[in-house]
Write an enzyme that holds these catalytic residues in place. Structure first.
Site, PDB file in Angstrom:
ATOM      1  N   ARG A   1      -0.683  -3.120  -7.390  1.00  0.00           N
ATOM      2  CA  ARG A   1      -0.263  -2.144  -8.315  1.00  0.00           C
ATOM      3  C   ARG A   1      -1.021  -0.753  -8.274  1.00  0.00           C
ATOM      4  O   ARG A   1      -0.638   0.278  -8.517  1.00  0.00           O
ATOM      5  CB  ARG A   1      -0.129  -2.488  -9.857  1.00  0.00           C
ATOM      6  CG  ARG A   1       0.800  -3.723  -9.794  1.00  0.00           C
ATOM      7  CD  ARG A   1       0.934  -4.087 -11.621  1.00  0.00           C
ATOM      8  NE  ARG A   1       1.342  -2.897 -12.293  1.00  0.00           N
ATOM      9  CZ  ARG A   1       2.692  -2.972 -12.544  1.00  0.00           C
ATOM     10  NH1 ARG A   1       3.647  -3.562 -11.935  1.00  0.00           N
ATOM     11  NH2 ARG A   1       3.334  -2.002 -13.204  1.00  0.00           N
TER      12      ARG A   1
ATOM     13  N   TRP B   1      -4.564   3.002 -10.322  1.00  0.00           N
ATOM     14  CA  TRP B   1      -4.075   3.988  -9.246  1.00  0.00           C
ATOM     15  C   TRP B   1      -4.083   5.518  -9.917  1.00  0.00           C
ATOM     16  O   TRP B   1      -3.338   5.779 -10.881  1.00  0.00           O
ATOM     17  CB  TRP B   1      -2.668   3.593  -8.774  1.00  0.00           C
ATOM     18  CG  TRP B   1      -1.807   4.503  -7.973  1.00  0.00           C
ATOM     19  CD1 TRP B   1      -2.054   4.263  -6.540  1.00  0.00           C
ATOM     20  CD2 TRP B   1      -1.069   5.656  -7.996  1.00  0.00           C
ATOM     21  NE1 TRP B   1      -1.371   5.267  -5.774  1.00  0.00           N
ATOM     22  CE2 TRP B   1      -0.722   6.085  -6.710  1.00  0.00           C
ATOM     23  CE3 TRP B   1      -0.620   6.579  -8.900  1.00  0.00           C
ATOM     24  CZ2 TRP B   1       0.038   7.445  -6.616  1.00  0.00           C
ATOM     25  CZ3 TRP B   1       0.089   7.581  -8.851  1.00  0.00           C
ATOM     26  CH2 TRP B   1       0.431   7.896  -7.582  1.00  0.00           C
TER      27      TRP B   1
ATOM     28  N   CYS C   1      -0.897   1.370 -11.846  1.00  0.00           N
ATOM     29  CA  CYS C   1      -1.999   0.565 -12.586  1.00  0.00           C
ATOM     30  C   CYS C   1      -1.730  -1.055 -12.955  1.00  0.00           C
ATOM     31  O   CYS C   1      -0.398  -1.116 -13.058  1.00  0.00           O
ATOM     32  CB  CYS C   1      -2.610   1.136 -13.613  1.00  0.00           C
ATOM     33  SG  CYS C   1      -3.128   2.742 -13.327  1.00  0.00           S
TER      34      CYS C   1
ATOM     35  N   GLU D   1      14.060   4.280   7.928  1.00  0.00           N
ATOM     36  CA  GLU D   1      13.081   3.192   7.634  1.00  0.00           C
ATOM     37  C   GLU D   1      11.836   3.002   8.412  1.00  0.00           C
ATOM     38  O   GLU D   1      10.797   2.694   8.144  1.00  0.00           O
ATOM     39  CB  GLU D   1      14.161   1.926   7.150  1.00  0.00           C
ATOM     40  CG  GLU D   1      13.233   0.745   6.914  1.00  0.00           C
ATOM     41  CD  GLU D   1      12.462   0.874   5.373  1.00  0.00           C
ATOM     42  OE1 GLU D   1      12.569   1.842   4.957  1.00  0.00           O
ATOM     43  OE2 GLU D   1      11.817  -0.240   5.202  1.00  0.00           O
TER      44      GLU D   1
ATOM     45  N   ASN E   1      -1.601   1.490 -18.576  1.00  0.00           N
ATOM     46  CA  ASN E   1      -0.706   1.705 -17.493  1.00  0.00           C
ATOM     47  C   ASN E   1       0.496   2.926 -17.848  1.00  0.00           C
ATOM     48  O   ASN E   1       0.845   2.454 -18.723  1.00  0.00           O
ATOM     49  CB  ASN E   1      -0.211   0.483 -17.013  1.00  0.00           C
ATOM     50  CG  ASN E   1       0.913   0.633 -15.887  1.00  0.00           C
ATOM     51  OD1 ASN E   1       0.859   1.598 -15.215  1.00  0.00           O
ATOM     52  ND2 ASN E   1       1.798  -0.516 -15.845  1.00  0.00           N
ATOM     53  N   GLY E   2       0.510   3.790 -17.275  1.00  0.00           N
ATOM     54  CA  GLY E   2       1.284   4.890 -17.491  1.00  0.00           C
ATOM     55  C   GLY E   2       0.748   6.119 -17.735  1.00  0.00           C
ATOM     56  O   GLY E   2      -0.339   6.642 -17.304  1.00  0.00           O
TER      57      GLY E   2
ATOM     58  N   HIS F   1      20.098  20.005  17.237  1.00  0.00           N
ATOM     59  CA  HIS F   1      20.039  20.891  16.068  1.00  0.00           C
ATOM     60  C   HIS F   1      18.655  21.311  15.649  1.00  0.00           C
ATOM     61  O   HIS F   1      18.659  21.857  14.480  1.00  0.00           O
ATOM     62  CB  HIS F   1      20.951  20.581  14.948  1.00  0.00           C
ATOM     63  CG  HIS F   1      22.344  20.289  15.329  1.00  0.00           C
ATOM     64  ND1 HIS F   1      23.212  21.267  15.799  1.00  0.00           N
ATOM     65  CD2 HIS F   1      23.038  19.096  15.211  1.00  0.00           C
ATOM     66  CE1 HIS F   1      24.524  20.500  15.836  1.00  0.00           C
ATOM     67  NE2 HIS F   1      24.234  19.354  15.677  1.00  0.00           N
TER      68      HIS F   1
ATOM     69  N   GLU G   1       3.671   5.284   6.419  1.00  0.00           N
ATOM     70  CA  GLU G   1       3.113   4.767   5.526  1.00  0.00           C
ATOM     71  C   GLU G   1       1.732   3.604   5.583  1.00  0.00           C
ATOM     72  O   GLU G   1       0.941   3.623   4.771  1.00  0.00           O
ATOM     73  CB  GLU G   1       4.070   4.064   4.530  1.00  0.00           C
ATOM     74  CG  GLU G   1       4.500   2.921   4.693  1.00  0.00           C
ATOM     75  CD  GLU G   1       5.534   2.386   3.468  1.00  0.00           C
ATOM     76  OE1 GLU G   1       5.212   2.311   2.289  1.00  0.00           O
ATOM     77  OE2 GLU G   1       6.594   1.608   3.869  1.00  0.00           O
TER      78      GLU G   1
ATOM     79  N   LYS H   1       8.101   3.246   7.582  1.00  0.00           N
ATOM     80  CA  LYS H   1       7.116   2.180   7.802  1.00  0.00           C
ATOM     81  C   LYS H   1       5.886   2.706   8.447  1.00  0.00           C
ATOM     82  O   LYS H   1       4.810   2.080   8.038  1.00  0.00           O
ATOM     83  CB  LYS H   1       7.788   0.761   8.314  1.00  0.00           C
ATOM     84  CG  LYS H   1       8.614   0.027   7.470  1.00  0.00           C
ATOM     85  CD  LYS H   1       8.114  -0.684   6.492  1.00  0.00           C
ATOM     86  CE  LYS H   1       8.172   0.050   5.381  1.00  0.00           C
ATOM     87  NZ  LYS H   1       9.404  -0.060   4.338  1.00  0.00           N
TER      88      LYS H   1
ATOM     89  N   LYS I   1       2.548  -0.424  -5.032  1.00  0.00           N
ATOM     90  CA  LYS I   1       3.576  -1.147  -4.987  1.00  0.00           C
ATOM     91  C   LYS I   1       4.757  -0.925  -5.869  1.00  0.00           C
ATOM     92  O   LYS I   1       5.994  -0.438  -5.509  1.00  0.00           O
ATOM     93  CB  LYS I   1       3.278  -2.484  -4.884  1.00  0.00           C
ATOM     94  CG  LYS I   1       4.342  -3.510  -4.855  1.00  0.00           C
ATOM     95  CD  LYS I   1       4.826  -3.756  -3.130  1.00  0.00           C
ATOM     96  CE  LYS I   1       6.028  -4.356  -3.170  1.00  0.00           C
ATOM     97  NZ  LYS I   1       6.860  -4.096  -1.765  1.00  0.00           N
TER      98      LYS I   1
HETATM   99  C1  F6R Z   1       8.118   1.534   1.243  1.00  0.00           C
HETATM  100  C2  F6R Z   1       8.200   1.087  -0.185  1.00  0.00           C
HETATM  101  C3  F6R Z   1       8.532   2.427  -1.195  1.00  0.00           C
HETATM  102  C4  F6R Z   1       9.594   1.713  -2.215  1.00  0.00           C
HETATM  103  C5  F6R Z   1       9.786   2.789  -3.281  1.00  0.00           C
HETATM  104  C6  F6R Z   1      10.926   2.194  -4.312  1.00  0.00           C
HETATM  105  O1  F6R Z   1       7.878   0.639   1.944  1.00  0.00           O
HETATM  106  O2  F6R Z   1       7.887   0.198  -0.460  1.00  0.00           O
HETATM  107  O3  F6R Z   1       9.368   3.310  -0.560  1.00  0.00           O
HETATM  108  O4  F6R Z   1      10.797   1.251  -1.541  1.00  0.00           O
HETATM  109  O5  F6R Z   1       8.861   3.112  -4.068  1.00  0.00           O
HETATM  110  O6  F6R Z   1      10.454   0.899  -4.894  1.00  0.00           O
HETATM  111  P1  F6R Z   1      11.425  -0.079  -5.613  1.00  0.00           P
HETATM  112  O7  F6R Z   1      12.207  -0.691  -4.573  1.00  0.00           O
HETATM  113  O8  F6R Z   1      10.477  -1.070  -6.272  1.00  0.00           O
HETATM  114  O9  F6R Z   1      12.288   0.577  -6.652  1.00  0.00           O
END
Ligand code: F6R
Length: 607
Positions: A27, A73, A2, A480, A99-100, A503, A487, A484, A602
């Site tokens: 957020r 969120w 949020c 990674e 937020n929380g 395996h 997600e 990507k 994010k």
């Molecule tokens: C994927 C992504 C998430 C963040 C994860 C950690 O694209 O962005 O997997 O990497 O939530 O976030 P931070 O780096 O902000 O601790």
């Protein structure tokens, strides 16, 4: 997660709140709402969906010079207008955004229900506003303090009261809040992005802080009601950095920015004369660093993948035993703090709850934890025992791209510094620096493959499952790449060590499951080529990312993306860029919301 905003001042309040929420939409984007106070009345407008729904519904000329807003969120309760914030107390005179997570909300709710309170929403938040109402006897701040003393959990709060239309009360515990100082106006936000269009003067609230804000200023106290003096800081980034500019999406902008963001992570930190890195933020002298016997890295998601590359570098180049662990697992594992072990917490946002709480647990047990963080002034940056900012600039797209390559770049510096303290010679250090400094130019060449990658995305976006396969320092890059793709395109993808498929995962290979292989020209190349043959032999389509001129791989694979040649340690930086672009274009092909994928946010400030 949020996002919270607040404003008091002469501007059109709805407009300022909407602008702030737009900057914080990363957020959370399930629903949004605002409350504006005018002549002893609170006007609340909420809408389910992205912020544009609220923007359409809201009368932008709504009078009132005080307001709060929220972008959600969902944690407790579904995505409905009733569950959206702001929440009102039973008198309709107090409005609150949160937020929380309030962990003891059920107990508190039951207590209030026994007193005859009726709840409108399914949220944990509503208990806060009803409790304030219950305690309120004319002094809003006092009612807020009494309420906070009962809450267990995390909160960033902004509160308005119709009978006190000249103040906003803000409180923080575990969820970020920043106060913006203007001339005759004040701002509040979960992040400085919410106010950067209006002011650069900010105060970062700490856990336990309570702020009473009006147009002229603010009064900050701690949970014991003692005055807190905090220095006003000036934020440095420019408005353009949080705007898309000519790009259709933040993600594409941020992928392209890597040519500039990688140098920002190393510039000013390389000591060419001594062929090493200088990282003053570590707050450690060479003698102390020499006594480090082990490094442990904690992180989540993409930052965890960067940490895996970092551990590989620290072991291979600096010869320091290094381990990386998911921060979500560290905290509850009752970790053992070893002597002479240095910890790094890696986080783009600096607010990730899993990483923050793991860091606090480690510190509580006596560990030194250094941050590798992007967001300046974030909680991890402030609470760590020192660290290195990655300086990649604001990352707005939910999928992390430029932060990953900048985090990895900081690990190059750390590995170089440790290696030079131990065994690496001056000429070897010089060579390593020259190679690092040549990467941004090579990245520009990798980006030239964009149109080809877009065409490949057209060809492959309809597939339902993908494997991403790499080895050694590129095993985390395979993870990674898979993260990507899943997600932002919602295509199912898994990353494995290419050696590991025999395996188990090789059972998945069939003509409907493409494998994307990372094949740099390194010490493990021939082994990966054998793995490609194994997949081809079982009818699996193969896309290979390999170095320009690798004719064997070009012949074997169904499709190839070429990258410029770099030495083994630096391959993750050039290998990851095509994977980012491939995910981006697959998502685009499938009509996904690239910058704000479903169910995500994010900054993950919940456990
Ligand atoms: C994927 C992504 C998430 C963040 C994860 C950690 O694209 O962005 O997997 O990497 O939530 O976030 P931070 O780096 O902000 O601790």
């Amino acid at each position: 997660m949020c996002g919270i905003v607040g404003y008091c001042g002469p501007r059109a309040t709805p407009e300022v709140l909407l602008q702030g929420l737009k900057r914080l939409e990363y957020r959370g984007y399930d629903s949004a709402g605002v409350c504006v106070a005018h002549h002893g009345k609170l006007q609340v407008v909420k809408r389910v969906g992205k912020l544009r729904e609220l923007t359409l519904a809201l009368d932008h000329s709504l009078p009132g010079s005080y307001g709060i807003g929220h972008t959600r969120w969902a944690t407790h309760g579904g995505i409905t207008e009733t569950n959206a914030h702001p929440h009102l107390d039973r008198t309709g005179k107090i409005a609150l955004v949160h937020n929380g997570i309030i962990e003891n909300y059920e107990t508190l709710r039951a207590r209030l229900e026994n007193k005859g309170y009726r709840f409108q929403s399914e949220t944990d938040t509503e208990v806060i506003v009803q409790l304030i109402s219950d305690f309120y006897q004319g002094d809003l701040e006092d009612a807020v303090r009494q309420t906070l003393s009962l809450l267990k959990g995390t909160y960033g709060l902004a509160i308005l009261h119709a009978d006190h239309p000249d103040i906003i009360i803000a409180a923080r515990n575990g969820s970020p809040l920043v106060i913006g100082v203007g001339e005759g106006e004040m701002f509040l936000g979960s992040d400085v992005a919410a106010m950067v269009a209006y002011t650069r003067q900010v105060i970062y609230m700490e856990d336990g802080d309570i702020a009473v804000i009006d147009r002229q200023g603010y009064r900050l106290t701690n949970s014991f009601d003692r005055k807190v003096d905090k220095k006003i800081e000036t934020i440095s980034y420019q408005l353009e950095e949080i705007e898309k500019g000519a790009y259709p999406h933040f993600m594409l902008k941020e992928i392209h920015e890597q040519v500039h963001s990688i140098p920002r992570a190393y510039q000013g930190r390389i000591d060419h004369e001594n062929a090493t890195a200088k990282l003053g933020g570590l707050n450690m002298k060479s003698q102390q660093l020499l006594h480090i016997d082990r490094v442990k890295i904690i992180a989540a998601g993409t930052s965890w993948h960067a940490g895996m590359v970092g551990a590989y570098l620290l072991e291979s180049l600096a010869r320091i035993p290094a381990q990386v662990e998911l921060s979500s697992e560290v905290r509850y594992r009752n970790p053992i703090i070893e002597k002479n072990c240095l910890y790094f917490a890696v986080s783009q946002s600096g607010e990730t709850a899993d990483t923050l709480f793991a860091m606090r647990e480690l510190q509580r047990k006596g560990a030194t934890v250094l941050g590798i963080v992007n967001a300046v002034g974030s909680t991890i940056a402030r609470e760590s025992n020192g660290g290195v900012y990655i300086h990649s600039g604001p990352e707005i797209a939910v999928a992390s791209t430029k932060a990953f390559t900048s985090q990895v770049t900081v690990f190059y510096l750390l590995a170089l510094m440790f290696a030079r303290l131990r065994h690496l010679s001056w000429p070897e250090g010089k060579k390593f620096i020259a190679e690092l400094e040549s990467v941004p130019g090579k990245l520009s060449l990798a980006l030239e493959q964009e149109a080809h990658i877009q065409a490949l995305a057209k060809k492959y976006a309809a597939y339902k499952d993908f494997l991403f396969l790499g080895r050694g320092i590129n095993f985390p890059v395979a993870l990674e790449g898979a993260l990507k793709l899943k997600e932002i395109s919602y295509i199912h993808a898994e990353g494995f060590s290419a050696a590991e498929i025999k395996h188990g995962p090789i059972a998945l290979i069939n003509p409907e499951t493409p494998s994307l292989f990372l094949v740099p020209n390194d010490s493990l190349r021939d082994k990966v080529v054998s793995n490609i043959n194994e997949v081809k032999g079982r009818g699996g389509p193969v896309i290979a990312v390999c170095e320009d001129g690798d004719t064997e791989v070009m012949r074997l694979a169904d499709d190839v993306i070429t990258v410029p040649s770099v030495s083994e340690f630096f391959t993750p930086l050039v290998m990851v860029v095509p994977l980012q672009l491939f995910s981006y274009y697959c998502a685009l092909e499938l009509g996904r919301d690239v910058d704000q994928p479903r169910n995500l946010a994010k900054s993950v400030t919940v456990e």
